[in-house]
Design an enzyme around this catalytic site. Structure first.
Site, PDB file in Angstrom:
ATOM      1  CG  ASP A 157     -58.962 -70.700  87.340  1.00 13.99           C
ATOM      2  OD1 ASP A 157     -58.581 -71.773  86.563  1.00 13.99           O
ATOM      3  OD2 ASP A 157     -58.195 -69.630  87.063  1.00 13.99           O
TER       4      ASP A 157
HETATM    5  C1  BGC Z   1     -57.572 -70.667  83.915  1.00 10.73           C
HETATM    6  C2  BGC Z   1     -59.102 -70.649  83.733  1.00 10.73           C
HETATM    7  C3  BGC Z   1     -59.557 -71.793  82.993  1.00 10.73           C
HETATM    8  C4  BGC Z   1     -58.894 -72.964  83.774  1.00 10.73           C
HETATM    9  C5  BGC Z   1     -59.472 -74.376  83.108  1.00 10.73           C
HETATM   10  C6  BGC Z   1     -57.233 -71.773  84.443  1.00 10.73           C
HETATM   11  O1  BGC Z   1     -55.787 -71.972  84.426  1.00 10.73           O
HETATM   12  O2  BGC Z   1     -56.995 -69.627  84.643  1.00 10.73           O
HETATM   13  O3  BGC Z   1     -59.172 -69.384  82.992  1.00 10.73           O
HETATM   14  O4  BGC Z   1     -60.841 -71.525  82.886  1.00 10.73           O
HETATM   15  O5  BGC Z   1     -57.623 -73.099  83.776  1.00 10.73           O
HETATM   16  O6  BGC Z   1     -58.712 -74.477  81.946  1.00 10.73           O
END
Ligand code: BGC
Length: 757
Positions: A304
């Site tokens: 993530d």
């Molecule tokens: C979120 C993810 C997301 C990623 C990219 C993160 O902060 O937890 O779910 O896919 O950002 O935007």
């Protein structure tokens, strides 16, 4: 496991075969293995590096191309363009314009091997981070349709719009099982129940990727996230720790990932949180043993957003960032989402002998295989938007409307709905004419592309005078003057409609109260909206409350007050929401949405879920009403469905046997309508304690007024199994109660007993 061995076999085969990776007739895995042979270590590690789109890099508002070379502390690398040309970047995320997608691929084509970039984006409920694309209801609303198969259509349409905007990979579906309404991400999940989440996720993956594993034609990679357990963070705060037993993980949180792997999901994202003291980005048991070996996942795992760095900075697991990078690779994370220094650390890790080359080959090989499967090498550079035309599609908007109609949940109705005719209406509240209805993960859309509640009602009541008070669209914007104005307008109206709730819009400056990283310590209406509601309801005029939010709101006063005649939970109904809401209010559409979460009375009741253990409510809260405000599965209709007694084809079966259940459903009311028929099972006694009931199947037939149908369900051994004392899935002999009805509330369920010998 089987599939991992397969990749190893392909790598070995390619090592001695004389094939050419340019040959588009070869299988993707084989081409990836052949290409790997020609790559330097740097190029392989480059595939594991993902960067955020340059339009996130602030200072220059001019050409996006110029921004690629802009510098910013966190977002962007001053040498990004050169890094792409050097083959040191494998993927991007959030490339928000078609020009940028085009230009980045041109840079990649100038690299030594010309390997295309994989473009990822959070197309969570439609490709809403791109202006002009279709925005469907938020995921909690989609789950409220209780029609998982609708997700296949939505997924396919989303994939189509993504490919037409140069995107190949969505970070969806979100398979977190959302069990705490304070958590701001409830709205991007499919609710509190593992069966419903699994079904929604499975069909979504089929829609996005296709069912046959052939991504090339208008399909994209899906990403099952977040592994694992982020849906009930301590205190409701995103990324807070999760401590849970392995049993709980296997019964509640893992099934959606298992279903995703079985549906062929191409990628998985690790969760922000720690699991029993081990952060999910450093958890080889979770990624290697459970996900890959046990579930048989064969795609690649992405981190993530900057969560690998957080092994050091947030979790304090390791003393520096370098160690965090190496640990993540060793733990099975294949791609680093966003930022610098990862490349250099991993390179040094391999050179020093700490990271085996085999691990890099596996990670890069899987990423390349996905690129080949997507057909990127044959068609790497998307046309510029001017040559491609507008992504929006009328058919997709119709799907969004259909989903919105079915997602809206009628919580309370004293008979005022459907509305009769009114000549003077007071429409009030911050969400009545706002893009809040689009939910999180959406950029501001053209006003003409969004039908708000105000616009929907104007269309539905063309003759009526509609007085309005919207508080500038700020859910925290209700003030003294506004309360006074609302009081007098409410008294002058024949009907009051309030549209209250939260705001999940990540790009608005309007006081966000919901969505990612926007958690709350209560589940009340934010700001002074409760005062507004009470002031309007005190007018003595009929009052209808519409809740627009990504989370369950504890509107106990409204539920119990006779002066609030109806409550409609619209969730965040997407771009067509205003039309769908107006159609429900007027009765043009009969509501059929059901709650995919329990609505607690207040935050003090959390955790408040329907599939709790027997002991949870053996004691009561002092000085308080007991039981949730609205149970899981609840949702009213304008017609009346009558359930016959369910019957089983056998009432005693052996452990490996299935049994058929039949029930008659009659639309005994005055209107046509759909009913989400819910089948729950309780294992009466087990080797370990069992929940009071668990949802195991759903069917949603549409019946004309007066029509009857017979529904059949097959109850399989898997539906009766539990992770028992023997630490494996098994059907334990004994008595089960099968329950069928219109909600999880016992009063709405008919029961029949089943014995497993
Ligand atoms: C979120 C993810 C997301 C990623 C990219 C993160 O902060 O937890 O779910 O896919 O950002 O935007």
């Amino acid at each position: 496991m089987k599939k991992t061995l397969l990749l190893t076999a392909v790598l070995a085969f390619a090592a001695c075969s004389g094939g050419d990776w340019h040959d588009a007739t070869l299988p993707a895995g084989e081409r990836a293995a052949l290409l790997l042979k020609e790559m330097t270590l740097e190029e392989k590690i480059g595939q594991m590096c993902q960067y955020v789109g340059p339009c996130y890099v602030p200072p220059d508002q001019g050409s996006p191309y110029k921004n690629i070379d802009a510098s910013d502390e966190n977002l962007g690398n001053p040498e990004l363009a050169q890094r792409i040309r050097d083959g040191k970047v494998g993927a991007f995320l959030h490339v928000l314009t078609g020009e940028e997608a085009h230009q980045l691929q041109v840079l990649a084509s100038e690299s030594r091997l010309g390997i295309p970039l994989l473009m990822g984006i959070d197309a969570i409920h439609g490709n809403g981070l791109r202006a002009g694309c279709t925005v469907y209801p938020g995921n909690i609303g989609l789950a409220s349709t209780f029609r998982p198969e609708l997700m296949e259509k939505i997924g396919a349409e989303t994939a189509d719009e993504m490919r037409r905007t140069g995107m190949h990979w969505t970070f969806a579906p979100n398979l977190d099982v959302a069990r705490d309404a304070r958590w701001g991400r409830m709205g991007e999940c499919f609710g509190e129940d593992p069966y419903l989440v699994s079904e929604m996720g499975k069909y979504s993956i089929w829609g996005l990727q296709g069912r046959d594993g052939d991504f090339a034609e208008g399909k994209v990679l899906a990403c099952a996230k977040h592994l694992i357990g982020g849906g009930e963070p301590a205190g409701g705060l995103n990324a807070a720790p999760m401590d849970m037993s392995e049993r709980k993980m296997r019964e509640l949180y893992l099934p959606p990932f298992q279903a995703a792997v079985e549906a062929g999901v191409a990628t998985v994202m690790a969760a922000h949180n720690e699991l029993n003291g081990v952060p999910c980005h450093a958890n080889s048991w979770l990624v290697e043993d459970i996900l890959r070996k046990e579930l048989g996942f064969n795609g690649f795992v992405v981190s993530d957003w900057m969560d690998i760095e957080r092994l050091h900075s947030m979790h304090h697991l390791v003393p520096d960032q370098n160690e965090a990078f190496l640990l993540s690779v060793e733990s099975g994370i294949d791609m680093h989402m966003q930022g610098d220094h990862y490349f250099e650390s991993v390179l040094e890790g391999v050179r020093s002998g700490r990271i085996p080359m085999k691990r890099i080959d596996e990670a890069a090989g899987k990423i390349l295989e996905a690129k080949f499967a997507l057909g990127l090498f044959e068609d790497p550079i998307p046309p510029l938007p001017a040559q491609r035309g507008f992504p929006a599609d009328a058919e997709h908007r119709r799907t969004s409307l259909e989903a919105a109609r079915e997602s809206i949940v009628l919580l309370k109705n004293d008979g005022i709905l459907p509305l009769g005719s009114y000549s003077r209406i007071f429409l009030c509240g911050p969400n009545a004419d706002s893009q809040t209805q689009l939910g999180d993960w959406v950029v501001p859309q053209e006003d003409d592309d969004v039908i708000t509640v105000f616009e929907g009602l104007r269309e539905a009541f063309p003759q009526a005078r509609i007085d309005t008070l919207f508080f500038g669209g700020r859910v925290t914007g209700v003030d003294e003057a506004g309360l006074a104005q609302a009081t007098s307008l409410a008294r002058a109206a024949q009907l009051n409609i309030l549209v209250l709730g939260d705001n999940s819009q990540r790009y608005s400056s309007f006081g966000r109260t919901c969505g990612e990283n926007c958690d709350r310590d209560n589940i009340d209406l934010p700001g002074r909206q409760q005062e507004l509601l009470e002031a309007v309801a005190a007018s003595g005029r009929p009052t209808v409350l519409l809740l627009m939010s990504g989370r369950a709101l504890g509107v106990e006063w409204a539920a119990e007050s006779p002066s609030v005649n109806a409550i409609v939970n619209t969730w965040e109904p997407g771009q067509m929401g205003g039309q769908a809401i107006a159609e429900i209010l007027t009765g043009a559409v009969n509501p059929s949405g059901k709650l995919p979460v329990t609505i607690p009375r207040n935050a003090g009741q959390i955790q408040c879920v329907y599939n709790h253990k027997h002991s949870q409510y053996s004691r009561h809260f002092a000085l308080a009403e007991q039981g949730p405000l609205y149970p899981f599965g609840h949702g009213l209709s304008y017609t009346r469905f009558e359930y016959g007694e369910p019957t089983l084809s056998k009432t005693v079966i052996g452990p490996g046997e299935s049994v058929q259940l039949r029930v008659t459903l009659t639309n005994a009311g005055p209107r046509d309508g759909a009913e989400a028929v819910q089948l729950y099972i309780r294992d009466e006694y087990g080797s370990v304690t069992r929940p009071v009931k668990e949802l195991k199947a759903v069917q949603k037939p549409f019946l004309k007024a007066g029509e009857s149908t017979t529904l059949e369900f097959e109850i399989t051994p898997a539906m009766l199994a539990c992770w028992g004392a023997g630490e494996k899935w098994e059907v334990e002999p004994g008595d089960f109660t099968v329950m069928l009805g219109s909600s999880s509330d016992d009063k709405d369920l008919n029961c029949v007993s089943l014995t497993v010998q």
